[in-house]
Design a protein around this motif. Structure first.
Motif, PDB file in Angstrom:
ATOM      1  N   PRO A 142      96.840   6.804  24.817  1.00 14.12           N
ATOM      2  CA  PRO A 142      98.285   7.052  24.689  1.00 14.12           C
ATOM      3  C   PRO A 142      98.570   8.011  23.534  1.00 14.12           C
ATOM      4  CG  PRO A 142      97.721   4.909  23.765  1.00 14.12           C
ATOM      5  CD  PRO A 142      96.458   5.450  24.369  1.00 14.12           C
ATOM      6  N   THR A 143      99.450   8.971  23.762  1.00  9.17           N
ATOM      7  CA  THR A 143      99.926   9.858  22.699  1.00  9.17           C
ATOM      8  C   THR A 143     101.445   9.947  22.795  1.00  9.17           C
ATOM      9  OG1 THR A 143      99.981  11.988  23.889  1.00  9.17           O
ATOM     10  CG2 THR A 143      97.832  11.245  23.043  1.00  9.17           C
ATOM     11  N   GLU A 144     102.069  10.562  21.810  1.00  6.28           N
ATOM     12  CA  GLU A 144     103.522  10.726  21.821  1.00  6.28           C
ATOM     13  C   GLU A 144     103.963  11.626  22.968  1.00  6.28           C
ATOM     14  OE1 GLU A 144     104.428  12.355  18.051  1.00  6.28           O
ATOM     15  OE2 GLU A 144     104.079  10.497  16.942  1.00  6.28           O
ATOM     16  N   MET A 145     103.065  12.523  23.412  1.00  6.78           N
ATOM     17  CA  MET A 145     103.438  13.467  24.459  1.00  6.78           C
ATOM     18  C   MET A 145     103.247  12.886  25.848  1.00  6.78           C
ATOM     19  SD  MET A 145     101.777  14.868  21.669  1.00  6.78           S
ATOM     20  CE  MET A 145     100.189  15.552  22.146  1.00  6.78           C
ATOM     21  N   CYS A 146     102.053  12.323  26.104  1.00 10.65           N
ATOM     22  CA  CYS A 146     101.716  11.777  27.410  1.00 10.65           C
ATOM     23  C   CYS A 146     100.365  11.084  27.297  1.00 10.65           C
ATOM     24  CB  CYS A 146     101.649  12.884  28.480  1.00 10.65           C
ATOM     25  SG  CYS A 146     100.293  14.063  28.236  1.00 10.65           S
ATOM     26  N   PRO A 147      99.998  10.252  28.276  1.00  6.06           N
ATOM     27  CA  PRO A 147      98.642   9.715  28.284  1.00  6.06           C
ATOM     28  C   PRO A 147      97.627  10.836  28.509  1.00  6.06           C
ATOM     29  CG  PRO A 147     100.097   8.427  29.693  1.00  6.06           C
ATOM     30  CD  PRO A 147     100.835   9.685  29.341  1.00  6.06           C
ATOM     31  N   VAL A 148      96.524  10.796  27.759  1.00  7.98           N
ATOM     32  CA  VAL A 148      95.497  11.839  27.812  1.00  7.98           C
ATOM     33  C   VAL A 148      94.169  11.204  28.200  1.00  7.98           C
ATOM     34  CG1 VAL A 148      94.211  13.560  26.469  1.00  7.98           C
ATOM     35  CG2 VAL A 148      96.676  13.240  26.081  1.00  7.98           C
ATOM     36  N   GLY A 149      93.575  11.693  29.275  1.00  8.94           N
ATOM     37  CA  GLY A 149      92.256  11.242  29.672  1.00  8.94           C
ATOM     38  C   GLY A 149      91.178  12.037  28.961  1.00  8.94           C
ATOM     39  N   VAL A 150      90.078  11.380  28.649  1.00  8.95           N
ATOM     40  CA  VAL A 150      88.950  12.054  27.997  1.00  8.95           C
ATOM     41  C   VAL A 150      87.662  11.646  28.709  1.00  8.95           C
ATOM     42  CG1 VAL A 150      87.641  12.385  25.853  1.00  8.95           C
ATOM     43  CG2 VAL A 150      90.130  12.053  25.758  1.00  8.95           C
ATOM     44  N   ALA A 151      86.859  12.638  29.071  1.00  9.79           N
ATOM     45  CA  ALA A 151      85.517  12.417  29.592  1.00  9.79           C
ATOM     46  C   ALA A 151      84.634  13.521  29.032  1.00  9.79           C
ATOM     47  CB  ALA A 151      85.496  12.397  31.111  1.00  9.79           C
ATOM     48  N   ILE A 152      83.334  13.461  29.320  1.00  3.29           N
ATOM     49  CA  ILE A 152      82.397  14.399  28.700  1.00  3.29           C
ATOM     50  C   ILE A 152      81.539  15.079  29.758  1.00  3.29           C
ATOM     51  CG2 ILE A 152      80.461  14.663  27.085  1.00  3.29           C
ATOM     52  CD1 ILE A 152      81.585  12.257  25.534  1.00  3.29           C
ATOM     53  N   CYS A 153      81.611  16.375  29.820  1.00  2.93           N
ATOM     54  CA  CYS A 153      80.742  17.279  30.568  1.00  2.93           C
ATOM     55  C   CYS A 153      80.410  16.777  31.973  1.00  2.93           C
ATOM     56  CB  CYS A 153      79.489  17.574  29.747  1.00  2.93           C
ATOM     57  SG  CYS A 153      78.634  19.089  30.274  1.00  2.93           S
ATOM     58  N   TYR A 154      79.210  16.241  32.187  1.00  3.09           N
ATOM     59  CA  TYR A 154      78.743  15.852  33.524  1.00  3.09           C
ATOM     60  C   TYR A 154      79.684  14.853  34.196  1.00  3.09           C
ATOM     61  CZ  TYR A 154      74.957  14.946  36.946  1.00  3.09           C
ATOM     62  OH  TYR A 154      74.176  14.825  38.076  1.00  3.09           O
ATOM     63  N   ASP A 155      80.456  14.105  33.398  1.00  2.40           N
ATOM     64  CA  ASP A 155      81.447  13.183  33.957  1.00  2.40           C
ATOM     65  C   ASP A 155      82.409  13.889  34.902  1.00  2.40           C
ATOM     66  OD1 ASP A 155      80.490  10.946  32.560  1.00  2.40           O
ATOM     67  OD2 ASP A 155      81.944  11.153  30.929  1.00  2.40           O
ATOM     68  N   VAL A 156      82.710  15.164  34.640  1.00  2.00           N
ATOM     69  CA  VAL A 156      83.719  15.868  35.424  1.00  2.00           C
ATOM     70  C   VAL A 156      83.276  16.071  36.867  1.00  2.00           C
ATOM     71  CG1 VAL A 156      82.995  18.269  35.001  1.00  2.00           C
ATOM     72  CG2 VAL A 156      85.426  17.736  35.252  1.00  2.00           C
ATOM     73  N   ARG A 157      81.983  15.964  37.136  1.00  2.00           N
ATOM     74  CA  ARG A 157      81.476  16.166  38.494  1.00  2.00           C
ATOM     75  C   ARG A 157      81.676  14.934  39.381  1.00  2.00           C
ATOM     76  NH1 ARG A 157      78.433  20.702  39.387  1.00  2.00           N
ATOM     77  NH2 ARG A 157      77.834  21.908  37.547  1.00  2.00           N
ATOM     78  N   PHE A 158      82.233  13.875  38.841  1.00  3.00           N
ATOM     79  CA  PHE A 158      82.407  12.646  39.594  1.00  3.00           C
ATOM     80  C   PHE A 158      83.904  12.400  39.783  1.00  3.00           C
ATOM     81  CE2 PHE A 158      78.316  12.743  37.674  1.00  3.00           C
ATOM     82  CZ  PHE A 158      77.471  12.263  38.667  1.00  3.00           C
ATOM     83  N   PRO A 159      84.424  12.794  40.934  1.00  9.06           N
ATOM     84  CA  PRO A 159      85.891  12.781  41.127  1.00  9.06           C
ATOM     85  C   PRO A 159      86.501  11.403  41.019  1.00  9.06           C
ATOM     86  CG  PRO A 159      84.755  13.246  43.209  1.00  9.06           C
ATOM     87  CD  PRO A 159      83.730  13.331  42.119  1.00  9.06           C
TER      88      PRO A 159
END
Length: 283
Positions: A142-159
């Protein structure tokens, strides 16, 4: 609502203190230019070589990289996605992104879920699991602007992982990553634009700068993609602070005009958080 984000495309060396100094300088530059959220690259404090990760590993909260990130976030009054570093926890080492708020407080961490164990064309072989453990959570901060997702590199290949972030409310997803000179030219832009379109979110890819003398050569080309799949800002190969404006009204407009998330056929298929590694794990 709109706000500015920045990516610090840092050239990573074997000198940890130099990496931390340079990262701190670039975070300050980004804050001075109006960024409210700043992202660093994957393994920004050490070379991207599996056998070196234990040597550079730090434990929370005492690690020098972690202390630098907290101080930089507080001094710049920014949300800081601290790229990733090797994190030691007991007898295990993880590829971990620490995320700090504008007050320097730790908001959460993401441990890389999918480890990069591959043999690529051209003889490039990487086996992260030889020294790293895998994380087991979907990270939405959670941030003041909006919820922000975080993942790392190879994670992005898994939809599936990215979709879980969108279903959890993320409107911006940040991926510290170090694609190489085989995967980068082929997939870097393609995969970030695809994930942005599929989930109708802003997407940030934060890469190290390219160093052709390094044992592992990162592709560079950090970028920010909007929910319509357009690249709104991007870097080249060298060190650079990339800035972009995030327009949350555009997220809502795209989701209204093309209601993909509402049109899912949950009578035929579903993706539930409790199917993720046997438990409902959210940061």
């Amino acid at each position: 609502m709109s706000f500015k984000v920045a990516v610090c495309q840092l050239k990573v060396t074997e000198d940890k203190k130099n990496n931390l100094t340079r990262a701190g300088e670039m975070i300050r530059q980004a804050a001075a230019r109006g960024a409210r959220l700043v992202a660093l690259p994957e393994m920004f404090n050490c070379p991207y070589l599996s056998h070196l990760f234990p040597r550079y590993a730090e434990s929370y909260p005492d690690g020098e990289s972690i202390a630098m990130l907290s101080a930089a976030a507080r001094q710049g009054k920014v949300y800081l996605v601290g790229g990733s570093i090797p994190e030691r926890d007991g007898d295990k080492v993880f590829n971990t992104s620490f995320i700090f708020g504008p007050d320097g407080r730790l908001l959460g961490r993401h441990r890389k879920v999918h480890l990069f164990d591959v043999d690529l064309p051209g003889g490039l072989r990487v086996k992260e699991s030889s020294t790293l453990g895998a994380g087991n959570q979907v990270t939405v901060i959670p941030t003041e602007m909006c919820p922000v997702g975080v993942a790392i590199c190879y994670d992005v290949r898994f939809p599936e992982l990215i979709r879980l972030m969108a279903l959890k409310g993320a409107k911006l997803i940040v991926i510290p990553a170090a694609f190489n000179m085989t995967t980068g030219p082929a997939h870097w832009e393609l995969i970030f634009r695809t994930r942005a379109v599929d989930n109708q979110v802003y997407f940030i890819g934060a890469s190290p700068a390219r160093d052709v003398r390094a044992a592992y050569v990162a592709y560079g080309h950090s970028l920010v993609v909007d929910p319509w799949g357009r690249i709104v800002s991007g870097a080249g190969e060298a060190e650079e602070v990339v800035l972009a404006d995030i327009d949350l009204d555009l997220v809502e407009k795209v989701r209204q005009d093309l209601p993909l998330l509402r049109h899912r056929r949950l009578d035929l298929y579903s993706l539930a958080g409790n199917n993720f590694n046997g438990s409902d794990r959210w940061c």
